[in-house]
Every structure is written in C-alpha cells, then in structure tokens.
Design an enzyme around this catalytic site. Sequence first.
Site, PDB file in Angstrom:
ATOM      1  N   CYS A 161       0.799  -1.227   0.000  1.00 40.74           N
ATOM      2  CA  CYS A 161       0.000   0.000   0.000  1.00 40.74           C
ATOM      3  C   CYS A 161       0.832   1.279   0.000  1.00 40.74           C
ATOM      4  O   CYS A 161       0.275   2.374  -0.087  1.00 40.74           O
ATOM      5  CB  CYS A 161      -0.960  -0.016   1.194  1.00 40.74           C
ATOM      6  SG  CYS A 161      -1.895  -1.551   1.306  1.00 40.74           S
ATOM      7  N   HIS A 291      -3.316   7.286   6.617  1.00 42.26           N
ATOM      8  CA  HIS A 291      -3.420   6.015   5.902  1.00 42.26           C
ATOM      9  C   HIS A 291      -4.795   5.409   6.182  1.00 42.26           C
ATOM     10  O   HIS A 291      -5.467   4.935   5.271  1.00 42.26           O
ATOM     11  CB  HIS A 291      -2.300   5.085   6.335  1.00 42.26           C
ATOM     12  CG  HIS A 291      -2.268   3.791   5.607  1.00 42.26           C
ATOM     13  ND1 HIS A 291      -2.227   3.716   4.225  1.00 42.26           N
ATOM     14  CD2 HIS A 291      -2.278   2.505   6.050  1.00 42.26           C
ATOM     15  CE1 HIS A 291      -2.208   2.450   3.853  1.00 42.26           C
ATOM     16  NE2 HIS A 291      -2.249   1.684   4.932  1.00 42.26           N
ATOM     17  N   HIS A 325      -9.927   1.368  -0.055  1.00 44.70           N
ATOM     18  CA  HIS A 325      -8.473   1.245  -0.018  1.00 44.70           C
ATOM     19  C   HIS A 325      -8.022   0.752  -1.386  1.00 44.70           C
ATOM     20  O   HIS A 325      -8.251  -0.405  -1.745  1.00 44.70           O
ATOM     21  CB  HIS A 325      -8.068   0.260   1.073  1.00 44.70           C
ATOM     22  CG  HIS A 325      -6.600   0.242   1.357  1.00 44.70           C
ATOM     23  ND1 HIS A 325      -5.657   0.804   0.515  1.00 44.70           N
ATOM     24  CD2 HIS A 325      -5.892  -0.271   2.402  1.00 44.70           C
ATOM     25  CE1 HIS A 325      -4.461   0.640   1.018  1.00 44.70           C
ATOM     26  NE2 HIS A 325      -4.575  -0.013   2.170  1.00 44.70           N
TER      27      HIS A 325
END
Length: 401
Positions: A161, A291, A325
Amino acid sequence: MQALHLSAFSATSALGIGLTASLDALAANRSGLVPCAFETVRLAAYVGEVPALADVRLPAALADYDCRNNRLALFGLAQDGVADAVRSAAQRYGAGRVGVFLGTSTGGILETEQAYRQRDASGAFVRPPSYRGSHTPYALAEVVSRHLGLAGPSFVVSAACASSAKVFASAARLIEAGIIDAALVGGVDSLCLTTLYGFNSLELLSPEPCRPYSAARRGISIGEAAAFALLERPAAELPPDAVLLGGVGESSDAYHMSSPQPEGRGAEVAMQAALASAGLTPRQVDYLNLHGTATSNNDAAEGLAVTRLFGNGVPVSSTKGATGHTLGAAGALEVVIGALALRHGLIPGSPGSDPIDDTFDLDYVLTPRRQTLNVVMSNSFGFGGSNASVVLRRAVMQGDA
C-alpha cells in the site's frame, strides 16, 4: 530535497472520474463505495469500483497489454490533460529525459485469474494469459511509456500500500541527480479476485462501507484507482494555485508481514523524514491525510504515531471511507486528494467514521472543513512495514509577498 512542481495531475476512482468530479464528491462528503457485485465474487463486502471501465478499449497497437489494470491506467491518463502535459514535456526535454515511475500491487492478475477459469477438459488454456503484457508488474510502466512515446527510465514499485507514494521519492532522486528533467509518477490498481478473497481470508474485509478511525470500524473496503502527477523543476514564475512536492520520507520497520509495529514507530520515522526532507516542522502542517484503513491495528498504530509527532494540533482525516483502499494506487490517489485540498482550501471529511474512537486524541475531521492550507501531508503504510509519507506545499505560502 529540491521542491518539484506538480505541473499536471489527475485521479480517477469510485469517487469520480477526474479532478472536478472527485472534488465535488469530496466537498459533498460522498462515498463511492457500493455492495460488491464485481465479477464472480460473492462476499459480504463493499468495494470502490470504476464502472466506466466496461467501455474502455486499448488502442490496437497496445492490444498485447490488454487487461483491466492497463485499461484503467490509460483511462486515467486521458483525464485533466495529463497525457497532453506529459507529451508536451517530452517535446521540451526529449523523450529520453522524462521518466515513468508507477506503483501497483496485483497489476493485471485478473486476466490470469480468468484464463485459469477457462481451461479445457485437459487443463489447457482456452485463452492463454499475456504474462508480459498484463501479469508482470512492469507491464504498467511499459504500456504507459509506449502510449505516451517516452524513452526515459521507467519502473514499477510493488511495495503493497506504500507503492505509489514511494515513487515520488524515486522520481525526486533521479531529477536531483540530473538523470531526467521530468517524471510521470502515480499508481494504478484494479479490482481482482486475489485481493478480495485474500483480504477476506485474513478476516479484514468490512461487511459495510469502511469506517476509518471509528469506534465501530470493522475492516477495509477495497477500491481501484488510477492517479498521476507530472513532476518538473519549478519555473521562475508559477501560477497562484501551483502545488509543489516538498518532501518524501520512507522507512521499513519489518515488524511483521501483515501487521504494523503496534506503536507506529516506522510510521513516525517516515513522517519525520518527510518533514525533514521538506525543511518543515510538525506545526507547519495544516492537514494530514491518514493512511486510515479502518482495521483495528492499523488505525491504532498510526494514531499513536501521529499523536506523538503532532499532538492534536493538526486536522486529520482518512478519505478511504470515500474511495475504498486502492492498495498500490492509494499513495498517489491520496497525494492528488492532498493537492486538491491545497488548491481549493478544503479539508476532506471521512464518510462513515462517526463515532470516532475516543481512544484517539486527534482533531479528526468528519465533515469537510474550509480553510486556507499551506502544507499537506499524506501517509501510506504497507504490508511488511513499508512506509512512506509525502509532503505537499503551496508554491506561495499564505502570508508570503
């Protein structure tokens, strides 16, 4: 590091196609998450899907690269004049002086998944997958370089990520070294069965739209996106709304393959490094895009790191409740969201995060907040402890002459 101008940028996700649609959705605090009805997946989950991809086709000359990920990449490049801006940069500097550095996680693996489902009775492929053109991570940079007529250095970062946040640092290093004069950076990741069923097997998928930092958070919602920025050395005179890449910080804590260091030590190192790179202090940051995955451990670790570094003195939010995400594309997508925030004086909210977990002592923004912003930071933390933080700033800071 030397500040670089984001001379063009764009984002396409479930939130919107291009900057105008994305900004409108952020200002309205909308979410693009919908119940999962992707492909053959049957899971109680929500996803951030780009529905327009069903009608996207690659040019005939790039047919060997056909896959959902590469279609999303070229579709994203077509928005907001990014492709034209890159081609113009190639004319100014030379095609070999413009680099391409992109992030992804699974690339075109959906094509391989589909090919394995279509084998005949003997087990042979009915439609063999194109390993080089779709499955390999580098296919993304290759198809983009060919599409734009570029011949400069190019590579793909696949660091979970943090992938498309780390490419900002890669590009800055090569520009500073004099190897290139400009770089197209970004991230592209598309929905596939591997990630959906994989995260489900880890018991990390939320059965409802994800709720970052909420007391009721239950896991992530996976999305897809393509986000890009063209980085160049700043001209002597810049437009009033120009956005600069101020600094990037990276760290690798290697605590665990899929869990963050519980106190967020690696995250804190990345944020400190980004501020040092930009020559800024924590007090100068006006907004931090977290995040914020909406998993219990990730939010807790990041929250501790942010509190140690900033206290509760900086407004924060996670936009993953709006976009999902987007994994390897998340870093670039959220940098572009940060650029929109700077340009338009908008701190995005966090759809679905109410009520906030009261164990966090943060100025958590639930609904959009209008204020002038000079400096924005974006966090991206990946599996295996791969962490990156990116700092953006206005070319002319508030109060400057």
